[in-house]
Design a protein around this motif. Sequence first.
Motif, mmCIF file in Angstrom:
data_model
loop_
_atom_site.group_PDB
_atom_site.id
_atom_site.type_symbol
_atom_site.label_atom_id
_atom_site.label_comp_id
_atom_site.label_asym_id
_atom_site.label_seq_id
_atom_site.Cartn_x
_atom_site.Cartn_y
_atom_site.Cartn_z
ATOM 1 N N GLU A 61 0.863 -1.162 0.000
ATOM 2 C CA GLU A 61 0.000 0.000 0.000
ATOM 3 C C GLU A 61 0.918 1.237 0.000
ATOM 4 O OE1 GLU A 61 -2.253 -0.017 3.597
ATOM 5 O OE2 GLU A 61 -3.595 1.564 2.941
ATOM 6 N N SER A 100 10.995 4.018 4.697
ATOM 7 C CA SER A 100 11.278 4.270 3.277
ATOM 8 C C SER A 100 11.908 5.654 3.127
ATOM 9 C CB SER A 100 9.993 4.197 2.448
ATOM 10 O OG SER A 100 9.261 5.386 2.580
ATOM 11 N N THR A 103 9.481 8.650 4.090
ATOM 12 C CA THR A 103 8.729 8.644 5.339
ATOM 13 C C THR A 103 9.690 8.762 6.505
ATOM 14 O OG1 THR A 103 7.294 7.093 4.192
ATOM 15 C CG2 THR A 103 6.840 7.460 6.504
ATOM 16 N N GLY A 134 15.418 0.703 -1.237
ATOM 17 C CA GLY A 134 15.165 -0.743 -1.301
ATOM 18 C C GLY A 134 14.613 -1.289 0.003
HETATM 19 O O1 LIG Z 1 12.972 1.989 -1.509
HETATM 20 P P1 LIG Z 1 12.389 2.794 -0.396
HETATM 21 O O2 LIG Z 1 13.358 3.731 0.257
HETATM 22 O O3 LIG Z 1 11.712 1.915 0.636
HETATM 23 O O4 LIG Z 1 11.319 3.794 -0.997
HETATM 24 C C1 LIG Z 1 10.349 3.428 -1.953
HETATM 25 C C2 LIG Z 1 8.976 3.340 -1.328
HETATM 26 O O5 LIG Z 1 8.646 4.617 -0.745
HETATM 27 C C3 LIG Z 1 7.460 5.119 -1.334
HETATM 28 O O6 LIG Z 1 6.356 4.780 -0.570
HETATM 29 P P2 LIG Z 1 5.875 5.657 0.668
HETATM 30 O O7 LIG Z 1 6.664 5.265 1.882
HETATM 31 O O8 LIG Z 1 5.916 7.084 0.266
HETATM 32 O O9 LIG Z 1 4.410 5.140 0.923
HETATM 33 P P3 LIG Z 1 2.967 5.364 0.232
HETATM 34 O O10 LIG Z 1 2.958 4.620 -1.082
HETATM 35 O O11 LIG Z 1 2.063 4.734 1.224
HETATM 36 O O12 LIG Z 1 2.767 6.829 0.033
HETATM 37 C C4 LIG Z 1 7.367 4.409 -2.671
HETATM 38 O O13 LIG Z 1 6.026 4.362 -3.128
HETATM 39 C C5 LIG Z 1 7.930 3.050 -2.381
HETATM 40 O O14 LIG Z 1 6.971 2.154 -1.864
#
Ligand SMILES: O=P(O)(O)OC[C@H]1O[C@H](OP(=O)(O)OP(=O)(O)O)[C@H](O)[C@@H]1O
Length: 182
Positions: A61, A100, A103, A134
């Motif tokens: 999600e 991530s 966030t 990642g």
């Molecule tokens: O490789 P990473 O550093 O983990 O970053 C990539 C992730 O971060 C973002 O999601 P986000 O945390 O913004 O969540 P959302 O889709 O719920 O808005 C993006 O949609 C990926 O899922």
Amino acid sequence: MDFYELHLAGLVRRLPKVAISKNLSIASFVMMGDTELVERCAEKLTERLGDISLDALVCPEAKAIPLTHAMARIMKLNYVVIRKSVKGYMVGPLVETVRSITTTEEQTLVMDGSDVAKIRGRKVCLVDDVVSTGASLRSARQILDRAGAITVAQAAPLLEEGGHDGEGVTFLETLPVFPTEK
Ligand SMILES: O=P(O)(O)OC[C@H]1O[C@H](OP(=O)(O)OP(=O)(O)O)[C@H](O)[C@@H]1O
């Protein structure tokens, strides 16, 4: 505001550059809601995955959900969404934590027990909209391992530079990051 011009799946989009820390800005990529971009990326990513035997798709999600739905339609598969909070209707959820790129707070990744039953022993492709550090993919894979699923592929339209090396991820384009001058 400063923008980055993204060329992806034959389309062009202007992404606003947003600061995520004192020293770094990223191009804000939100494909959710952009029907044309979602469907073109779904076609291209599905093509790029090639003739691969899969039982289901899985995505975290939230922003990867429309893309995963579009890919699942093309591939004639169902898909499971890894949620970001435990809901009262879930039965025996599996929980992992992740931080991530976008966030600041730690996020929770949750797979409902009823979804676990759908993918146990099954070959799945993990889909996301963008892979940056990642960390999200890694935590999602941990949940898939605990669920007993076999992750045979990982796919995302964009790989953000400077983080994950892209190994093992089928992607379409890379996305630069923008160090901020002090
Ligand atoms: O490789 P990473 O550093 O983990 O970053 C990539 C992730 O971060 C973002 O999601 P986000 O945390 O913004 O969540 P959302 O889709 O719920 O808005 C993006 O949609 C990926 O899922």
